[in-house]
Scaffold this motif. Sequence first.
Motif, short mmCIF file in Angstrom:
data_model
loop_
_atom_site.label_atom_id
_atom_site.label_comp_id
_atom_site.label_asym_id
_atom_site.label_seq_id
_atom_site.Cartn_x
_atom_site.Cartn_y
_atom_site.Cartn_z
N GLU A 16 0.81 -1.22 0.00
CA GLU A 16 0.00 0.00 0.00
C GLU A 16 0.84 1.27 0.00
OE1 GLU A 16 -3.13 -0.25 -0.47
OE2 GLU A 16 -3.18 -2.44 -0.22
N ASN A 17 2.17 1.09 0.12
CA ASN A 17 3.09 2.24 0.23
C ASN A 17 2.65 3.17 1.36
OD1 ASN A 17 5.44 3.52 -0.63
ND2 ASN A 17 4.35 4.91 -2.00
N ASP A 18 2.36 2.56 2.52
CA ASP A 18 1.79 3.25 3.67
C ASP A 18 2.87 3.50 4.72
OD1 ASP A 18 0.43 4.06 5.96
OD2 ASP A 18 -1.30 2.77 5.57
N LYS A 19 3.34 4.73 4.83
CA LYS A 19 4.42 5.05 5.77
C LYS A 19 3.98 4.91 7.22
CE LYS A 19 7.02 8.12 2.71
NZ LYS A 19 7.67 9.43 2.56
N ASN A 20 2.75 5.30 7.52
CA ASN A 20 2.26 5.21 8.90
C ASN A 20 2.19 3.76 9.37
OD1 ASN A 20 1.93 8.01 9.16
ND2 ASN A 20 -0.12 7.94 8.24
N TYR A 21 1.72 2.89 8.48
CA TYR A 21 1.66 1.47 8.82
C TYR A 21 3.07 0.91 9.00
CZ TYR A 21 -0.05 -3.39 8.60
OH TYR A 21 -0.35 -4.70 8.88
N ALA A 22 4.01 1.38 8.18
CA ALA A 22 5.40 0.90 8.26
C ALA A 22 6.02 1.22 9.61
CB ALA A 22 6.23 1.52 7.14
N MET A 23 5.64 2.34 10.20
CA MET A 23 6.22 2.75 11.48
C MET A 23 5.85 1.79 12.61
SD MET A 23 7.99 5.38 10.68
CE MET A 23 8.40 6.14 12.25
#
Length: 531
Positions: free
Chosen positions: A459-466
């Motif tokens: 999803e290219n989701d930075k918040n989820y990656a954190m």
Amino acid sequence: MIIALLGGLGLFLYGMKMMGDGLENAAGSRLKFILEKVTSSPLKAVLVGAFVTMLIQSSSATTVMVVGFVNSGLLNLVQAAGIIMGANIGTTVTAFLVSLHVDAIIPVFLFSGSILMLFSKAKKRKDVASIALGFGIMMLGMSLMSDAMYPLRDSKMFRELIVSLGNQWYLGLLVGLGITLIIQSSSATTGILVALTNTGSITIQIAFPIILGANIGTCITAILSAITANKTAKKAAVIHLLFNMIGALIFLPLGGLLISIVMRIAPESVKYQISFIHLFFNLSNTLILLPFRHLLITMANKIVGDEVRVDTEILDRRLLQTPTIAEGQVVLETVKLAELAKKNVHLATEAFLTGDLTHEDEIAKNEERINEVTEIITNFLVELSATEINIEEFRRIGNTYHVINDIERVGDHAENILELAVEKKKKEADLTPEGAEELRTIFAETENAMNIAIGCYKENDKNYAMKIEEVERKIDALQKEFRQSHIRRLQQGRFKALSSILFLDVISNLERVGDHAKNMADVVSGIQERD
């Protein structure tokens, strides 16, 4: 006149390509995973085909892309048939664009597009610039072609030729077919036809067979593309040809009906009559033949023959014609690769815990597949990097190089755990109930880390990656805690030294899997600290 016509045609094709690239980039993620929208619903497939073609301004490119998807096993022929029919509808938009009377404001599009292109740094503005400048260049090319054709209105020979086309419909069909075979663009053929209306000699009765011929001629691009594809992909190209040929056979006798309808809609403008009849023909043809798509598939099967069972080719090079969609497919294939590596870790850990080695061959085959697909994706990324893609997609391509490297390492750790499981069974080493529970606990956190890494990458989701930061800290803490508790049990003499070595090696491998999952997530979040 010929030089001016060719110059105008060149500008027309270049402008159409530039505008299509701008629309494709502006669509971004909506276009990237468009394939996921194609389900068993034929209507959705038609809508997807029309939407993609309207964006990239080329039914030929859409059909070539479909051939690539079928060749990769990502689409079946039922889905492909719907997309192909939709592509024929989507390409009619160009005819309407070139019929617009915008000569007076062409310089506005050229000026505004050039200024935005030269002085804008924001991606969205550059996309808008590409659309505006491309439209301006396309319409300038259209204007040049119209001006080049204007002297023909005084040519007796030209008028006699046009009259002969009107009297013999098959000649018009052949003219449309021949021109499109040469320039491989039915939109360009329609553009030339619209330009010819400037001579005053073209009527809708003359134009209609030429449009039908152009529709058949545009199939050549997909047919050429399918030459090196598997038989299923060849069938997709044949379905495209059958669809347009059968449509021509159906509507040649019914041409009078369509002509009367468009003449009522646009009685004063042959340009708009051409645009409307192009649209009505493709819409009607789709409505008639969509319920008989299985018959088209059966006919294609008879023509091409049965497929010899071969492995499908992932990331077909034909996808490179639409870089945004190609990049989306790279992401999806990378996600599949990561899921396969995660599955191997799960199978190997279960084998160690239970002593059941029935999945040993499956793990080995999966590891072989991981290595094979990693190489395919890497080579495809090299070619994709050389295409015209925007900076965001180029950056993500660079990130994917790192991600697939970590995925391959995860697969290697799964292989390590399997080797430890084989040795454990061979040497009849045992685990205490506490040790088994600890392994299950750290594995659950490792699997959670892999799920976060895979999800945020897709999803290219930075918040989820954190979120992986907390999970990775927990894995490290668990490894230290379980190492200490295990050493205490060893000191109590509750198991052999070999069991201790194997246990510590497994939790070390699982901790390393967590590290690689964090690396994958860090690529998405932008914290690219490689170890």
